[in-house]
Design a protein around this motif. Structure first.
Motif, mmCIF file in Angstrom:
data_model
loop_
_atom_site.group_PDB
_atom_site.id
_atom_site.type_symbol
_atom_site.label_atom_id
_atom_site.label_comp_id
_atom_site.label_asym_id
_atom_site.label_seq_id
_atom_site.Cartn_x
_atom_site.Cartn_y
_atom_site.Cartn_z
ATOM 1 N N VAL A 1 70.243 -30.712 49.143
ATOM 2 C CA VAL A 1 69.482 -31.007 50.357
ATOM 3 C C VAL A 1 68.319 -30.043 50.509
ATOM 4 C CG1 VAL A 1 69.625 -31.037 52.877
ATOM 5 C CG2 VAL A 1 71.418 -32.102 51.512
ATOM 6 N N GLU A 2 68.523 -28.778 50.207
ATOM 7 C CA GLU A 2 67.452 -27.787 50.344
ATOM 8 C C GLU A 2 66.360 -27.978 49.298
ATOM 9 O OE1 GLU A 2 70.037 -24.061 52.243
ATOM 10 O OE2 GLU A 2 69.563 -24.120 50.098
ATOM 11 N N CYS A 3 66.715 -28.383 48.085
ATOM 12 C CA CYS A 3 65.726 -28.486 47.000
ATOM 13 C C CYS A 3 65.091 -29.871 46.907
ATOM 14 C CB CYS A 3 66.381 -28.134 45.667
ATOM 15 S SG CYS A 3 67.019 -26.455 45.569
ATOM 16 N N SER B 1 83.191 -34.718 54.125
ATOM 17 C CA SER B 1 82.964 -35.989 54.802
ATOM 18 C C SER B 1 82.265 -35.789 56.137
ATOM 19 C CB SER B 1 84.306 -36.708 55.008
ATOM 20 O OG SER B 1 84.917 -37.000 53.776
ATOM 21 N N VAL B 2 82.661 -34.765 56.870
ATOM 22 C CA VAL B 2 82.030 -34.495 58.159
ATOM 23 C C VAL B 2 80.568 -34.104 57.980
ATOM 24 C CG1 VAL B 2 82.096 -33.016 60.192
ATOM 25 C CG2 VAL B 2 84.219 -33.875 59.216
ATOM 26 N N GLU C 1 82.146 -20.843 60.143
ATOM 27 C CA GLU C 1 82.196 -19.928 58.999
ATOM 28 C C GLU C 1 81.230 -20.446 57.946
ATOM 29 O OE1 GLU C 1 85.342 -18.044 55.738
ATOM 30 O OE2 GLU C 1 86.011 -19.517 57.231
ATOM 31 N N ARG C 2 80.124 -19.743 57.769
ATOM 32 C CA ARG C 2 79.098 -20.165 56.822
ATOM 33 C C ARG C 2 79.588 -19.940 55.395
ATOM 34 N NH1 ARG C 2 74.377 -20.421 60.070
ATOM 35 N NH2 ARG C 2 75.172 -21.311 62.030
ATOM 36 N N LEU C 3 78.893 -20.558 54.455
ATOM 37 C CA LEU C 3 79.297 -20.448 53.059
ATOM 38 C C LEU C 3 79.160 -19.035 52.514
ATOM 39 C CD1 LEU C 3 77.819 -23.761 51.627
ATOM 40 C CD2 LEU C 3 80.152 -23.287 52.347
ATOM 41 N N ASP C 4 78.303 -18.202 53.129
ATOM 42 C CA ASP C 4 78.179 -16.811 52.697
ATOM 43 C C ASP C 4 79.189 -15.894 53.369
ATOM 44 O OD1 ASP C 4 77.198 -16.884 55.238
ATOM 45 O OD2 ASP C 4 75.244 -16.020 54.769
ATOM 46 N N GLY C 5 80.097 -16.451 54.212
ATOM 47 C CA GLY C 5 81.139 -15.653 54.844
ATOM 48 C C GLY C 5 80.836 -15.189 56.244
ATOM 49 N N GLU D 1 72.551 -24.673 57.464
ATOM 50 C CA GLU D 1 73.641 -23.706 57.356
ATOM 51 C C GLU D 1 74.800 -24.101 58.264
ATOM 52 O OE1 GLU D 1 73.882 -21.263 55.324
ATOM 53 O OE2 GLU D 1 71.863 -21.258 54.480
ATOM 54 N N SER D 2 74.486 -24.654 59.435
ATOM 55 C CA SER D 2 75.535 -25.077 60.355
ATOM 56 C C SER D 2 76.223 -26.347 59.867
ATOM 57 C CB SER D 2 74.939 -25.306 61.748
ATOM 58 O OG SER D 2 75.916 -25.824 62.620
ATOM 59 N N VAL D 3 75.464 -27.257 59.266
ATOM 60 C CA VAL D 3 76.059 -28.503 58.779
ATOM 61 C C VAL D 3 77.064 -28.221 57.681
ATOM 62 C CG1 VAL D 3 75.588 -30.676 57.594
ATOM 63 C CG2 VAL D 3 74.089 -29.914 59.445
ATOM 64 N N PHE D 4 76.692 -27.399 56.713
ATOM 65 C CA PHE D 4 77.573 -27.100 55.588
ATOM 66 C C PHE D 4 78.348 -25.818 55.861
ATOM 67 C CE2 PHE D 4 74.164 -29.643 53.720
ATOM 68 C CZ PHE D 4 74.908 -30.638 53.109
ATOM 69 N N SER D 5 79.190 -25.853 56.865
ATOM 70 C CA SER D 5 80.031 -24.709 57.232
ATOM 71 C C SER D 5 81.365 -25.238 57.720
ATOM 72 C CB SER D 5 79.357 -23.848 58.308
ATOM 73 O OG SER D 5 79.171 -24.599 59.494
ATOM 74 N N PHE D 6 82.346 -24.350 57.735
ATOM 75 C CA PHE D 6 83.668 -24.689 58.258
ATOM 76 C C PHE D 6 83.674 -24.419 59.756
ATOM 77 C CE2 PHE D 6 84.403 -23.556 53.816
ATOM 78 C CZ PHE D 6 85.087 -24.679 53.390
#
Length: 487
Positions: free
Chosen positions: A199-201, A229-230, A357-361, A313-318
């Motif tokens: 998505v970013e690239c 899925s979310v 929880e972002r992908l970078d922790g 960052e918010s979309v692809f986070s837990f």
């Protein structure tokens, strides 16, 4: 018995004949013969009487050679054949059967009509459908309209390093790989990183084609397994679940190409770790796309640009929901976060917030769709007390100190063995002063001034241990009383 030469017996009838011969030769009793033939003894006697009177004909079925009771008459058979080749020529067998019943008054089963026609060599004019074969599916016209995702489990590093999984995305229109990465396992975090980079690239694809791995099946938005899925739903990406590996054949074939070429590239580069494997992979992707990519039918790109205000960052986070405590803190995975006041709101106590929880922790807290500043909350007293043991844990990590401690323990055990002493903690009843305290506690329990649970706390033992000691004391008292009552 003159007709025996013209009689042909079935295998079951030949078995009956053999058993009956053994009965007549007095080799087998009638009762045993009935068990072997699976018949009643009375019926076996009837067969034996008929065999003595008529010979092998009595063993054969009585209806043999007789026309069947439900046989179609020859006149009706001829009428059906005549109608099939004249008035109703060209009708399929089912339709012909229906016409016979409706217009001719001949009610016959379809299987009966089929057998009559087949015996006369008249085949159905409608042939069966040929077996359906897989046809090559047309590619999507634009790049970015459909991405096929898959994870490839393979010994990518052979015996030089740990087993890895390749997470790969293949564009359906061009056959190129917009991105790929190695992971230690096929997990949700890996697929989120894969999609986030794409998505970013490149932009947001219109649809993705995946298998039914746990990372792609949307069960509950609160579970980590549904995060892919979310995230796709939040971006407006259509998710298509494949019913078989052949359905997403482009990414499956690409996996085979990667397994053939990339393994050699990794071996030539001497990659041994996950980081080194990803470096070789990202250098290999442009060459793979140039070699195996094809131009799309429509040159315009099908990727959508990210709209303003969408936080990738918010979309692809837990994401998990929490209720803020009275001291404006929330707990997440063993961490305590302190929510800081914002203009217009000084307290969040009792409100629902979303912990991301972002992908970078990193952890980000959202309330009503807006980020709330936070920091690690000051530790409680219990956590501070645990820190007292930190020097001990550091001492235990020292190999020399561990070896010295092990030698002291072994020396103490050897000395105890030589002296004949007990090794380890002594039993409860052997502790100094425990019998006296247990006797006093027993009297207090008998008088009702002390409960068993209170007595266990007072004695410093477990409830089950106290119960065992009381049962043993009662058994000993009962034994002593029975011995005293003997003359």
């Amino acid at each position: 018995m003159s007709g025996m030469k013209e009689l042909t017996l079935t295998a079951n009838e030949q078995k009956r004949l053999q058993v009956l011969n053994q009965v007549m030769a007095r080799e087998v009793a009638v009762g045993d013969a009935a068990d072997v033939l699976g018949l009643s003894e009375r019926h076996t006697w009837r067969l034996l009487a008929g065999y003595r009177k008529e010979g092998a004909v009595a063993v054969a079925h009585g209806n043999r050679g007789k026309p069947a009771a439900n046989a179609i008459p020859d006149s009706l058979r001829d009428q059906v054949l005549r109608l099939a080749i004249t008035r109703y020529e060209g009708l399929n067998q089912t339709h012909f059967t229906e016409m016979l019943a409706e217009r001719e008054g001949l009610v016959l089963a379809r299987s009966t009509v089929r057998n009559i026609l087949r015996a006369a060599g008249i085949a159905s004019p409608r042939r069966r459908r040929p077996p359906r074969h897989r046809s090559r599916r047309e590619r999507m016209p634009q790049e970015g309209m459909l991405l096929q995702l898959d994870g490839s489990h393979h010994r990518w590093l052979q015996h030089r390093g740990p087993p890895l999984v390749l997470l790969l995305a293949i564009d359906d229109a061009t056959g190129t790989a917009p991105y790929a990465l190695f992971r230690e396992r096929e997990d949700t975090i890996g697929y989120l990183n894969l999609l986030k980079t794409i998505v970013e690239c490149h932009g947001i694809p219109a649809a993705v084609y995946t298998d039914r791995h746990a990372a792609f099946i949307h069960r509950d938005s609160k579970t980590e397994a549904a995060r892919v899925s979310v995230a796709l739903k939040e971006l407006g990406v259509r998710q298509i679940l494949a019913m078989s590996p052949e359905a997403k054949g482009r990414v499956e074939r690409a996996n085979g190409t990667f397994q053939d070429r990339l393994v050699s590239e990794l071996r030539l580069a001497g990659a041994r770790t996950l980081e080194q494997a990803n470096e070789v992979l990202w250098e290999f992707l442009p060459r793979f796309n140039a070699r195996f990519g094809v131009p799309a039918a429509v040159p315009q790109c099908g990727y959508r640009s990210v709209e303003l205000g969408v936080d990738i960052e918010s979309v692809f986070s837990f994401k998990q929901h929490r209720i803020v405590a009275r001291d404006n803190t929330v707990s997440y995975r063993g961490r305590s976060l302190q929510l800081l006041p914002v203009p217009g709101r000084t307290s969040f106590a009792g409100s629902f917030v979303e912990v991301q929880e972002r992908l970078d922790g990193t952890l980000v807290i959202h309330s009503r769709g807006e980020a709330v500043p936070s920091q690690d909350a000051p530790p409680r007293a219990a956590a501070l007390r645990k820190r007292k043991d930190a020097p001990l844990s550091g001492w235990w990590k020292d190999e020399q100190a561990k070896a010295a401690h092990r030698e002291r323990v072994l020396a103490g055990m050897q000395h105890a063995w030589k002296e004949g002493k007990r090794i380890g903690r002594p039993p409860v009843i052997e502790r100094p002063g425990f019998p006296e305290r247990f006797l006093a506690a027993s009297k207090a329990m008998e008088s009702g001034s002390l409960s068993r649970r209170q007595a266990a706390i007072l004695l410093g033992i477990g409830y089950a241990t106290l119960k065992r000691l009381i049962d043993a004391r009662q058994q000993q008292e009962a034994l002593t009383e029975s011995l005293n009552q003997r003359p």
